[in-house]
Write a protein that holds these residues in place. Structure first.
Motif, mmCIF file in Angstrom:
data_model
loop_
_atom_site.group_PDB
_atom_site.id
_atom_site.type_symbol
_atom_site.label_atom_id
_atom_site.label_comp_id
_atom_site.label_asym_id
_atom_site.label_seq_id
_atom_site.Cartn_x
_atom_site.Cartn_y
_atom_site.Cartn_z
ATOM 1 N N MET A 10 10.907 53.790 -14.833
ATOM 2 C CA MET A 10 11.399 54.692 -13.789
ATOM 3 C C MET A 10 12.331 55.723 -14.411
ATOM 4 S SD MET A 10 13.875 53.887 -10.494
ATOM 5 C CE MET A 10 12.673 52.969 -9.571
ATOM 6 N N TYR A 11 12.090 56.995 -14.094
ATOM 7 C CA TYR A 11 12.969 58.081 -14.527
ATOM 8 C C TYR A 11 13.719 58.626 -13.317
ATOM 9 C CZ TYR A 11 10.292 58.156 -18.902
ATOM 10 O OH TYR A 11 9.697 57.820 -20.097
ATOM 11 N N ASP A 12 14.996 58.876 -13.516
ATOM 12 C CA ASP A 12 15.833 59.349 -12.418
ATOM 13 C C ASP A 12 16.766 60.443 -12.929
ATOM 14 O OD1 ASP A 12 17.085 59.588 -9.990
ATOM 15 O OD2 ASP A 12 18.346 57.808 -10.232
ATOM 16 N N ILE A 13 16.734 61.609 -12.277
ATOM 17 C CA ILE A 13 17.623 62.709 -12.652
ATOM 18 C C ILE A 13 18.949 62.508 -11.946
ATOM 19 C CG2 ILE A 13 17.927 65.214 -12.687
ATOM 20 C CD1 ILE A 13 14.869 65.447 -12.345
ATOM 21 N N ARG A 14 20.018 62.454 -12.699
ATOM 22 C CA ARG A 14 21.340 62.199 -12.143
ATOM 23 C C ARG A 14 22.129 63.504 -12.039
ATOM 24 N NH1 ARG A 14 21.300 58.396 -9.301
ATOM 25 N NH2 ARG A 14 23.560 58.209 -9.437
ATOM 26 N N SER A 33 17.491 74.682 -9.643
ATOM 27 C CA SER A 33 16.635 73.901 -8.744
ATOM 28 C C SER A 33 15.190 73.899 -9.236
ATOM 29 C CB SER A 33 16.719 74.452 -7.314
ATOM 30 O OG SER A 33 16.185 75.752 -7.226
ATOM 31 N N LEU A 34 14.754 75.008 -9.849
ATOM 32 C CA LEU A 34 13.394 75.070 -10.406
ATOM 33 C C LEU A 34 13.257 74.173 -11.635
ATOM 34 C CD1 LEU A 34 12.782 78.926 -10.131
ATOM 35 C CD2 LEU A 34 11.731 77.145 -8.722
ATOM 36 N N ILE A 35 14.305 74.094 -12.448
ATOM 37 C CA ILE A 35 14.283 73.199 -13.613
ATOM 38 C C ILE A 35 14.078 71.761 -13.168
ATOM 39 C CG2 ILE A 35 15.759 72.154 -15.390
ATOM 40 C CD1 ILE A 35 16.922 74.920 -15.915
ATOM 41 N N ILE A 36 14.827 71.344 -12.143
ATOM 42 C CA ILE A 36 14.702 69.972 -11.655
ATOM 43 C C ILE A 36 13.324 69.732 -11.053
ATOM 44 C CG2 ILE A 36 15.533 68.407 -9.854
ATOM 45 C CD1 ILE A 36 18.353 69.469 -10.467
ATOM 46 N N ARG A 37 12.820 70.710 -10.326
ATOM 47 C CA ARG A 37 11.481 70.573 -9.724
ATOM 48 C C ARG A 37 10.415 70.338 -10.784
ATOM 49 N NH1 ARG A 37 8.633 75.865 -7.568
ATOM 50 N NH2 ARG A 37 8.251 75.970 -9.826
ATOM 51 N N ASP A 38 10.502 71.050 -11.918
ATOM 52 C CA ASP A 38 9.442 71.016 -12.927
ATOM 53 C C ASP A 38 9.817 70.233 -14.188
ATOM 54 O OD1 ASP A 38 8.014 72.673 -11.223
ATOM 55 O OD2 ASP A 38 8.630 74.514 -12.239
ATOM 56 N N LEU A 39 10.893 69.454 -14.132
ATOM 57 C CA LEU A 39 11.417 68.832 -15.354
ATOM 58 C C LEU A 39 10.379 67.968 -16.067
ATOM 59 C CD1 LEU A 39 14.099 68.533 -16.994
ATOM 60 C CD2 LEU A 39 14.353 66.324 -15.863
ATOM 61 N N PHE A 40 9.689 67.116 -15.330
ATOM 62 C CA PHE A 40 8.750 66.201 -15.970
ATOM 63 C C PHE A 40 7.514 66.939 -16.470
ATOM 64 C CE2 PHE A 40 11.177 63.587 -12.951
ATOM 65 C CZ PHE A 40 11.760 62.720 -13.862
ATOM 66 N N GLU A 41 7.058 67.922 -15.715
ATOM 67 C CA GLU A 41 5.909 68.714 -16.146
ATOM 68 C C GLU A 41 6.243 69.528 -17.386
ATOM 69 O OE1 GLU A 41 2.900 72.176 -14.414
ATOM 70 O OE2 GLU A 41 4.288 71.137 -13.073
ATOM 71 N N ASP A 42 7.445 70.085 -17.436
ATOM 72 C CA ASP A 42 7.830 70.956 -18.555
ATOM 73 C C ASP A 42 8.251 70.191 -19.804
ATOM 74 O OD1 ASP A 42 7.335 73.106 -16.940
ATOM 75 O OD2 ASP A 42 9.433 73.576 -16.526
ATOM 76 N N TYR A 43 8.774 68.975 -19.642
ATOM 77 C CA TYR A 43 9.363 68.282 -20.779
ATOM 78 C C TYR A 43 8.704 66.936 -21.099
ATOM 79 C CZ TYR A 43 13.138 71.710 -20.605
ATOM 80 O OH TYR A 43 13.845 72.881 -20.625
ATOM 81 N N LEU A 44 8.440 66.111 -20.082
ATOM 82 C CA LEU A 44 7.927 64.763 -20.352
ATOM 83 C C LEU A 44 6.485 64.796 -20.863
ATOM 84 C CD1 LEU A 44 8.469 61.720 -20.223
ATOM 85 C CD2 LEU A 44 7.514 61.722 -17.913
ATOM 86 N N TYR A 45 5.653 65.651 -20.279
ATOM 87 C CA TYR A 45 4.243 65.681 -20.666
ATOM 88 C C TYR A 45 4.072 66.119 -22.119
ATOM 89 C CZ TYR A 45 3.477 65.370 -15.609
ATOM 90 O OH TYR A 45 3.491 64.968 -14.298
ATOM 91 N N ASP A 46 4.835 67.109 -22.537
ATOM 92 C CA ASP A 46 4.773 67.539 -23.942
ATOM 93 C C ASP A 46 5.321 66.450 -24.869
ATOM 94 O OD1 ASP A 46 3.618 69.946 -23.396
ATOM 95 O OD2 ASP A 46 5.485 71.105 -23.435
ATOM 96 N N ALA A 47 6.365 65.754 -24.412
ATOM 97 C CA ALA A 47 6.925 64.660 -25.210
ATOM 98 C C ALA A 47 5.884 63.564 -25.414
ATOM 99 C CB ALA A 47 8.169 64.094 -24.538
ATOM 100 N N ALA A 48 5.097 63.296 -24.370
ATOM 101 C CA ALA A 48 4.051 62.274 -24.467
ATOM 102 C C ALA A 48 2.967 62.692 -25.459
ATOM 103 C CB ALA A 48 3.444 62.022 -23.091
ATOM 104 N N LYS A 49 2.610 63.984 -25.473
ATOM 105 C CA LYS A 49 1.612 64.472 -26.433
ATOM 106 C C LYS A 49 2.108 64.279 -27.864
ATOM 107 C CE LYS A 49 -0.491 68.083 -23.554
ATOM 108 N NZ LYS A 49 -0.692 69.550 -23.420
ATOM 109 N N THR A 50 3.384 64.618 -28.095
ATOM 110 C CA THR A 50 3.970 64.452 -29.425
ATOM 111 C C THR A 50 3.935 62.994 -29.854
ATOM 112 O OG1 THR A 50 5.452 66.335 -29.032
ATOM 113 C CG2 THR A 50 6.036 64.834 -30.831
ATOM 114 N N CYS A 51 4.296 62.113 -28.901
ATOM 115 C CA CYS A 51 4.291 60.671 -29.189
ATOM 116 C C CYS A 51 2.879 60.184 -29.475
ATOM 117 C CB CYS A 51 4.894 59.911 -28.011
ATOM 118 S SG CYS A 51 4.843 58.110 -28.192
ATOM 119 N N ARG A 52 1.915 60.602 -28.659
ATOM 120 C CA ARG A 52 0.511 60.181 -28.844
ATOM 121 C C ARG A 52 -0.033 60.636 -30.199
ATOM 122 N NH1 ARG A 52 -3.582 62.903 -26.095
ATOM 123 N NH2 ARG A 52 -2.593 64.733 -27.059
ATOM 124 N N ASP A 53 0.273 61.897 -30.553
ATOM 125 C CA ASP A 53 -0.209 62.416 -31.829
ATOM 126 C C ASP A 53 0.405 61.661 -33.001
ATOM 127 O OD1 ASP A 53 -1.661 64.225 -30.385
ATOM 128 O OD2 ASP A 53 -0.281 65.910 -30.710
#
Length: 576
Positions: A10-14, A33-53
């Motif tokens: 579980m991820y939670d923005i504090r 407010s836009l950063i919080i709305r798109d945080l996982f799309e902008d940051y987590l998905y790319d992080a997962a690609k880096t980890c997978r690679d």
């Protein structure tokens, strides 16, 4: 069932509100407010690609999946939602492309199923480091559990908790023990932001006019401010017409030269936790629970946000301005800013159109445009939570649209209760009940006992509504005011004349005898036509009417300073 290596995270923005309202500059607020709305799309998905690679670096398939998603996603906005299947999840995790799948994204929760602990930890590390480097101060808490069982997402009422219950309990402990200090400070030789005291790390040689407050051609800002402005400019460039990037500026500009008064609303749905439990009642495995949660989340987003936006964001063509700007809108929570003199009508429109069996509480702060947004937001949130939500808990309500407001004249750095105690305003007529305009309350499909086709969260609705109706009727006898009561009283009050109403501000706060004396004077000088329009048999009866509604009188007299009375008077004059 054999133990597997899957991990539920579980991820939670504090500190969302602190991050958004730290600045009083409008574009930074919208960008945050836009950063919080798109945080996982902008940051987590790319992080997962880096980890997978990195995990596939010794494999020949690394280049094959290089530009493909590493997290299997679902679209929460699709008309027909994608179905979650634990069996298909396992098939995907046995391949080399995916390292995780989104279980649920909604209501402030972001849940992921990872193929193993290594993938979760590495992705989360890359994710949080990227946030620290590019944003600086936004805080994300991650909690996970292992030993996932396909048939045990939710507890079936026995002593054995489900995976989600175990994760949530661990997350609550994690929240209470995590450190939330600033990740870095400033050295004495470093230039700092006067607002946040963070080091100034970015400089624009040719600063746009909308961010440079001086005549200088350059602009310096912190990492946090740069991230907010960058996100705002990106959104404005790609979706300028849709996001209405100038709406907030226009709202503020329209108040200049008048009273410079704005209103900010914090609106939050009621009893959402109970409705989630009702949604999952009798269900235990991942397939059933996840799919029901996705459907429920979509319903909540549509009910509290999407359907309400159509009215909240529309342009008032008669007055040639935008009515409001939504700063935050997700799940059952919304934050709106608008002109103070239109705030009453906007919040009434929002709450009265929430369909049964849902309801919300709303808190509003009326403030000058130069007041820090963070302070105004905090007051609005306390109006909602401390006044409306507590009133519901104390009286056993689960379905009621309640609203409260505070006119911020000064000292808003204090708690709401302290401000009201100091102003002698802790004994007032609020909260006010906003009755629903929903016409489906008695429709046959609100009697779900015999209808097996209804989703679980609809069950028990008829009984809940009947119980709440009884409680509300009893509370009305004990002086819980509806907006209808407020508007009827306002109509009679308007006959006194605007200058006389403003003159009541001091006597209504002093004593009943002072108020009675002033009311006698005002009513004695009123024309015969106005007295007859009020419908009272004598001057004495008119005075007693206002004395008996002293709390509401005091509230409305204060509301006249927001332009509320002025707007209503103009409306009545135009109608004549």
């Amino acid at each position: 069932m054999a133990e597997n290596g899957y991990v539920l995270c579980m991820y939670d923005i504090r500190g969302k509100q602190e991050f958004i309202y730290k600045s009083s500059k409008l574009k930074e607020i919208v960008g945050a407010s836009l950063i919080i709305r798109d945080l996982f799309e902008d940051y987590l998905y790319d992080a997962a690609k880096t980890c997978r690679d990195e995990m596939n670096k010794e494999s020949k398939v690394k280049e094959e999946y290089k530009d493909k998603d590493a997290i299997f996603k679902y679209d929460p906005n699709k008309e027909k939602l994608d179905r979650f299947s634990f069996e298909k999840f396992e098939d995907r995790m046995n391949g080399n492309q995916y390292i995780g799948e989104i279980v649920y994204d909604g209501g402030g929760n972001f849940l992921m199923l990872y193929k193993n602990k290594e993938a979760m930890k590495n992705t989360t590390e890359i994710f949080t480091k990227k946030i620290l480097k590019e944003i600086g101060t936004l805080k994300v808490v991650a909690t996970y559990i292992g030993n996932i069982r396909e048939d045990n997402y939710h507890s079936d009422g026995t002593k054995d908790p489900g995976d989600y219950e175990k994760l949530y309990q661990k997350h609550r402990f994690r929240e209470s023990t995590a450190l939330y200090t600033q990740p870095y400070g400033s050295l004495p030789i470093v230039q700092t932001s006067p607002v946040s005291s963070m080091p100034l790390t970015y400089m624009y040689d040719h600063a746009p006019k909308d961010i440079s407050a001086s005549e200088k051609s350059y602009f310096k800002c912190s990492t946090e401010t740069n991230a907010k402005l960058k996100k705002y400019w990106e959104e404005a460039k790609d979706h300028g017409d849709e996001m209405g990037e100038t709406i907030l500026d226009n709202i503020v500009a329209e108040t200049k030269g008048e009273d410079s008064m704005l209103a900010i609303f914090y609106i939050d749905g009621n009893a959402m936790g109970a409705k989630v439990q009702a949604c999952l009642h009798g269900k235990k495995n991942y397939d059933d629970c996840v799919n029901l949660l996705r459907e429920f989340s979509k319903k909540i987003q549509k009910t509290f946000i999407d359907d309400r936006k159509k009215d909240m964001l529309k342009e008032d063509k008669d007055k040639k301005h935008y009515r409001s700007r939504i700063l935050i809108g997700a799940g059952d929570e919304m934050t709106i800013i608008c002109r103070a003199d239109e705030s009453y009508e906007i919040i009434k429109e929002y709450l009265s159109k929430i369909p049964s069996p849902y309801s919300s509480c709303a808190g509003a702060a009326i403030f000058h445009s130069h007041t820090p947004f963070s302070d105004a937001y905090r007051i609005a949130e306390q109006c909602c939570e401390d006044t409306c939500k507590n009133y519901m808990k104390e009286n056993g309500l689960t379905l009621a649209n309640l609203m409260d407001f505070e006119y911020c004249q000064g000292g808003i750095g204090f708690k709401l209760s302290d401000i009201r105690k100091e102003n002698g305003d802790d004994d007032n007529s609020r909260p006010w009940l906003v009755e629903s305009n929903d016409k489906k309350k008695t429709s046959y499909h609100y009697k779900p006992v015999k209808n097996k086709n209804l989703p679980p969260w609809e069950k028990g609705k008829a009984t809940e509504e009947a119980d709440n109706k009884k409680i509300i009727e009893k509370l009305k006898e004990d002086k819980l005011l509806t907006l209808g009561d407020v508007e009827d009283f306002h109509k009679n009050l308007s006959f006194l004349g605007r200058s006389n109403i403003k003159g009541l501000a001091i006597p209504v706060s002093l004593s009943e005898s002072a108020l009675r004396t002033e009311l006698r004077r005002i009513i004695a000088h009123m024309s015969k036509d106005k007295k007859e329009s009020m419908g009272f048999k004598s001057d004495i009866e008119s005075v007693e009417y206002f004395i008996n509604n002293k709390k509401l009188l005091k509230d409305l007299v204060r509301m006249y300073d927001t332009g509320y009375g002025k707007a209503k008077e103009e409306e009545e004059e135009n109608a004549e």
